[in-house]
Design a protein around this motif. Structure first.
Motif, short mmCIF file in Angstrom:
data_model
loop_
_atom_site.label_atom_id
_atom_site.label_comp_id
_atom_site.label_asym_id
_atom_site.label_seq_id
_atom_site.Cartn_x
_atom_site.Cartn_y
_atom_site.Cartn_z
N VAL A 1 20.73 -21.25 -41.71
CA VAL A 1 21.57 -20.20 -42.30
C VAL A 1 22.85 -20.84 -42.81
O VAL A 1 23.23 -21.92 -42.38
CB VAL A 1 21.91 -19.08 -41.27
CG1 VAL A 1 20.68 -18.33 -40.83
CG2 VAL A 1 22.66 -19.62 -40.07
N ILE B 1 10.91 -20.84 -33.31
CA ILE B 1 11.33 -20.45 -34.65
C ILE B 1 12.67 -21.12 -34.92
O ILE B 1 13.59 -21.03 -34.10
CB ILE B 1 11.51 -18.93 -34.77
CG1 ILE B 1 10.19 -18.22 -34.58
CG2 ILE B 1 12.13 -18.57 -36.12
CD1 ILE B 1 10.33 -16.72 -34.42
N GLU B 2 12.78 -21.81 -36.03
CA GLU B 2 14.07 -22.34 -36.46
C GLU B 2 14.33 -21.84 -37.88
O GLU B 2 13.41 -21.84 -38.70
CB GLU B 2 14.08 -23.87 -36.45
CG GLU B 2 14.14 -24.43 -35.06
CD GLU B 2 14.44 -25.91 -35.03
OE1 GLU B 2 14.79 -26.39 -33.94
OE2 GLU B 2 14.34 -26.59 -36.06
N GLN B 3 15.55 -21.41 -38.11
CA GLN B 3 15.90 -20.89 -39.42
C GLN B 3 17.29 -21.37 -39.80
O GLN B 3 18.26 -21.06 -39.13
CB GLN B 3 15.87 -19.36 -39.39
CG GLN B 3 16.26 -18.73 -40.72
CD GLN B 3 16.12 -17.22 -40.67
OE1 GLN B 3 15.13 -16.70 -40.16
NE2 GLN B 3 17.11 -16.53 -41.19
N THR C 1 21.89 -23.63 -37.71
CA THR C 1 20.48 -23.38 -37.48
C THR C 1 20.33 -22.41 -36.32
O THR C 1 20.88 -22.64 -35.24
CB THR C 1 19.72 -24.68 -37.16
OG1 THR C 1 19.89 -25.59 -38.23
CG2 THR C 1 18.24 -24.41 -36.96
N PHE D 1 15.64 -13.45 -39.15
CA PHE D 1 15.42 -14.27 -37.96
C PHE D 1 14.94 -13.42 -36.79
O PHE D 1 13.97 -13.78 -36.10
CB PHE D 1 16.72 -15.01 -37.60
CG PHE D 1 16.64 -15.77 -36.32
CD1 PHE D 1 15.98 -16.98 -36.25
CD2 PHE D 1 17.24 -15.27 -35.17
CE1 PHE D 1 15.89 -17.68 -35.06
CE2 PHE D 1 17.17 -15.96 -33.97
CZ PHE D 1 16.49 -17.17 -33.92
N GLU E 1 20.08 -12.46 -43.28
CA GLU E 1 19.51 -13.68 -42.69
C GLU E 1 19.27 -13.49 -41.20
O GLU E 1 18.25 -13.94 -40.66
CB GLU E 1 20.43 -14.88 -42.93
CG GLU E 1 20.48 -15.34 -44.37
CD GLU E 1 21.35 -16.57 -44.53
OE1 GLU E 1 20.78 -17.65 -44.73
OE2 GLU E 1 22.59 -16.44 -44.44
N ARG F 1 17.80 -20.77 -33.61
CA ARG F 1 16.57 -21.23 -32.96
C ARG F 1 16.18 -20.24 -31.88
O ARG F 1 17.02 -19.75 -31.12
CB ARG F 1 16.82 -22.60 -32.33
CG ARG F 1 15.60 -23.22 -31.71
CD ARG F 1 15.93 -24.67 -31.28
NE ARG F 1 14.75 -25.38 -30.90
CZ ARG F 1 14.20 -25.36 -29.70
NH1 ARG F 1 14.74 -24.64 -28.74
NH2 ARG F 1 13.11 -26.05 -29.45
N ARG G 1 11.34 -12.31 -37.15
CA ARG G 1 10.42 -13.40 -36.81
C ARG G 1 10.32 -13.57 -35.30
O ARG G 1 9.23 -13.77 -34.75
CB ARG G 1 10.89 -14.69 -37.48
CG ARG G 1 10.79 -14.64 -39.00
CD ARG G 1 11.38 -15.87 -39.65
NE ARG G 1 10.59 -17.04 -39.30
CZ ARG G 1 11.07 -18.27 -39.23
NH1 ARG G 1 12.34 -18.53 -39.48
NH2 ARG G 1 10.28 -19.28 -38.91
#
Length: 137
Positions: A9, A5-7, A26, A107, A103, A28, A110
């Motif tokens: 922010v 998972i990468e998000q 980011t 994350f 945020e 991860r 997820r």
């Protein structure tokens, strides 16, 4: 199903100047390393002009959003109603960034869907870890 998972922010760096600069970062999470979270900052966001990535535990991030947590290189605590402060301690100094708590919660939700808390041990590859530890011997 993806194992990573990468998000992206938006982090706001806390400096001595009253205005906080927004910078991309980011988060991860990789289920092959189920206890860890990585937060990466691009070269443009660092004093050295190189990409920087910090690794810390998923549990530290989860705890730090609700109460002060951490005693080492990474410390996390809530800040006001909607922000969380992440402190990164290094020889060169301390970097503090604010990230919207929503945020971070997204994350972690997820990551939780990928690897439920308490089930991390099921995703460890001990053979690979031992090979890495002993340099492929």
């Amino acid at each position: 199903m993806s194992t990573v998972i990468e998000q992206p922010v938006q982090a706001r760096i806390v400096a001595s100047a009253p205005r906080m600069e927004t910078l991309p970062a980011t988060l991860r999470y990789d289920r092959r390393d189920p206890f860890a979270v990585h937060m990466a900052f691009p070269a443009t966001a660092t004093l050295e002009g190189t990409d920087v990535s910090w690794e810390f535990s998923r549990e530290l991030l989860a705890t730090g959003m609700d109460e002060a947590a951490g005693v080492g290189d990474v410390r996390i605590r809530p800040y006001g109603y909607d922000r969380t402060v992440l402190e990164f301690h290094a020889v060169e100094g301390i970097a503090m960034v604010h990230v919207r708590t929503a945020e971070l919660r997204l994350f972690l939700e997820r990551a939780q869907a990928l690897v439920p808390s308490g089930d991390e041990h099921r995703f460890l590859d001990l053979d690979r870890d031992l090979t890495d530890l002993f340099g492929g011997i």
